[in-house]
Design a protein around this motif. Structure first.
Motif, mmCIF file in Angstrom:
data_model
loop_
_atom_site.group_PDB
_atom_site.id
_atom_site.type_symbol
_atom_site.label_atom_id
_atom_site.label_comp_id
_atom_site.label_asym_id
_atom_site.label_seq_id
_atom_site.Cartn_x
_atom_site.Cartn_y
_atom_site.Cartn_z
ATOM 1 N N MET A 79 12.820 103.125 112.132
ATOM 2 C CA MET A 79 12.823 101.756 112.663
ATOM 3 C C MET A 79 12.895 101.776 114.194
ATOM 4 O O MET A 79 12.157 101.062 114.864
ATOM 5 C CB MET A 79 14.001 100.966 112.091
ATOM 6 N N PHE A 80 13.796 102.610 114.711
ATOM 7 C CA PHE A 80 13.903 102.722 116.171
ATOM 8 C C PHE A 80 12.658 103.385 116.758
ATOM 9 O O PHE A 80 12.185 102.993 117.822
ATOM 10 C CB PHE A 80 15.161 103.496 116.559
ATOM 11 N N ALA A 81 12.127 104.387 116.042
ATOM 12 C CA ALA A 81 10.922 105.077 116.517
ATOM 13 C C ALA A 81 9.736 104.120 116.613
ATOM 14 O O ALA A 81 8.890 104.245 117.501
ATOM 15 C CB ALA A 81 10.586 106.238 115.598
ATOM 16 N N GLY A 82 9.698 103.135 115.696
ATOM 17 C CA GLY A 82 8.627 102.145 115.717
ATOM 18 C C GLY A 82 8.526 101.434 117.053
ATOM 19 O O GLY A 82 7.433 101.145 117.539
ATOM 20 N N ALA A 83 9.667 101.153 117.662
ATOM 21 C CA ALA A 83 9.685 100.476 118.956
ATOM 22 C C ALA A 83 9.575 101.460 120.114
ATOM 23 O O ALA A 83 8.798 101.259 121.041
ATOM 24 C CB ALA A 83 10.967 99.662 119.091
ATOM 25 N N THR A 84 10.347 102.537 120.056
ATOM 26 C CA THR A 84 10.450 103.414 121.231
ATOM 27 C C THR A 84 9.233 104.306 121.442
ATOM 28 O O THR A 84 8.982 104.727 122.570
ATOM 29 C CB THR A 84 11.721 104.287 121.170
ATOM 30 N N THR A 85 8.473 104.592 120.399
ATOM 31 C CA THR A 85 7.240 105.368 120.589
ATOM 32 C C THR A 85 6.322 104.628 121.552
ATOM 33 O O THR A 85 5.719 105.216 122.444
ATOM 34 C CB THR A 85 6.514 105.590 119.242
ATOM 35 N N GLN A 86 6.261 103.319 121.365
ATOM 36 C CA GLN A 86 5.416 102.506 122.231
ATOM 37 C C GLN A 86 5.988 102.426 123.648
ATOM 38 O O GLN A 86 5.234 102.344 124.619
ATOM 39 C CB GLN A 86 5.279 101.110 121.611
ATOM 40 N N LEU A 87 7.301 102.488 123.772
ATOM 41 C CA LEU A 87 7.922 102.402 125.096
ATOM 42 C C LEU A 87 7.746 103.695 125.893
ATOM 43 O O LEU A 87 7.541 103.652 127.103
ATOM 44 C CB LEU A 87 9.405 102.048 124.968
#
Length: 199
Positions: A79-87
């Motif tokens: 779930m966190f990777a879903g956002a932070t990969t893009q960041l």
């Protein structure tokens, strides 16, 4: 990872071109994270709720029963990777490669600190808890990226999360009234899609 990799390939050059147009970049980052979370969050919630039925319905999947608890913690990491990969993709696109490098060092150190220790102490469940703790540390990446590009956390992450939690709660309740079968999984999948789409 399919959702994340596909979006990342498209957005990296777009972010790079938009780095001098702050408002457009903020909108693009918000929308791209929203798109990933829109797909990743309900998928993970669905896997958590439907996997106990799946291991009972398909006999050769019984070997995966010990993984039902770990999958919950690993889903937190994703779930966190879903956002932070893009960041991290964003930081690289706007030339902040050194910050991405420091974040990678942080995640590597945390992985080596938590995962082996917890795996030795608590086995597979411990390792999965370690993965979830590494995932939660991604809050730092969100904080750092927001200092450079003021994207909307509410629109990009919170809305899909709320929709996924509503979907999860209703599907979990409906599951109690159904037997363990492939038909039940199909019904739950359909209920999940309708509830998530509505919310």
């Amino acid at each position: 990872t399919f959702f994340m990799d596909t979006v990342t390939r498209v957005t990296f050059p777009a972010f790079s071109r938009l780095q001098d147009h702050k408002s457009d970049l903020e909108r693009s980052v918000t929308r791209s994270i929203f798109f990933i979370c829109l797909l990743v969050f309900p998928s993970l919630v669905g896997i958590i709720i439907l996997s106990p039925i799946l291991v009972k319905v398909i006999p050769r999947y019984e070997q995966w029963t010990p993984a039902l608890i770990p999958i919950i913690f690993i889903s937190i990491n994703f779930m966190f990777a879903g956002a932070t990969t893009q960041l991290t993709n964003l930081l690289n696109a706007i030339g902040k490669i050194k910050i991405t490098f420091y974040l990678m060092i942080m995640w590597t150190v945390l992985s080596w600190a938590f995962i082996p220790f917890l795996a030795i102490k608590f086995g597979v469940v411990g390792a999965s808890i370690g993965y979830s703790l590494v995932g939660v540390s991604s809050i730092i990446a969100i904080y750092v990226a927001k200092k450079y590009v003021n994207f909307s956390i509410g629109d990009s992450m919170i809305k899909p999360l709320i929709g996924s939690l509503i979907m999860g709660a209703i599907v979990f309740l409906v599951r109690k009234f159904l037997d363990t079968s492939i038909n039940s999984m199909l019904i739950l999948g359909l209920v999940g899609i309708l509830v998530y789409g509505s919310s």
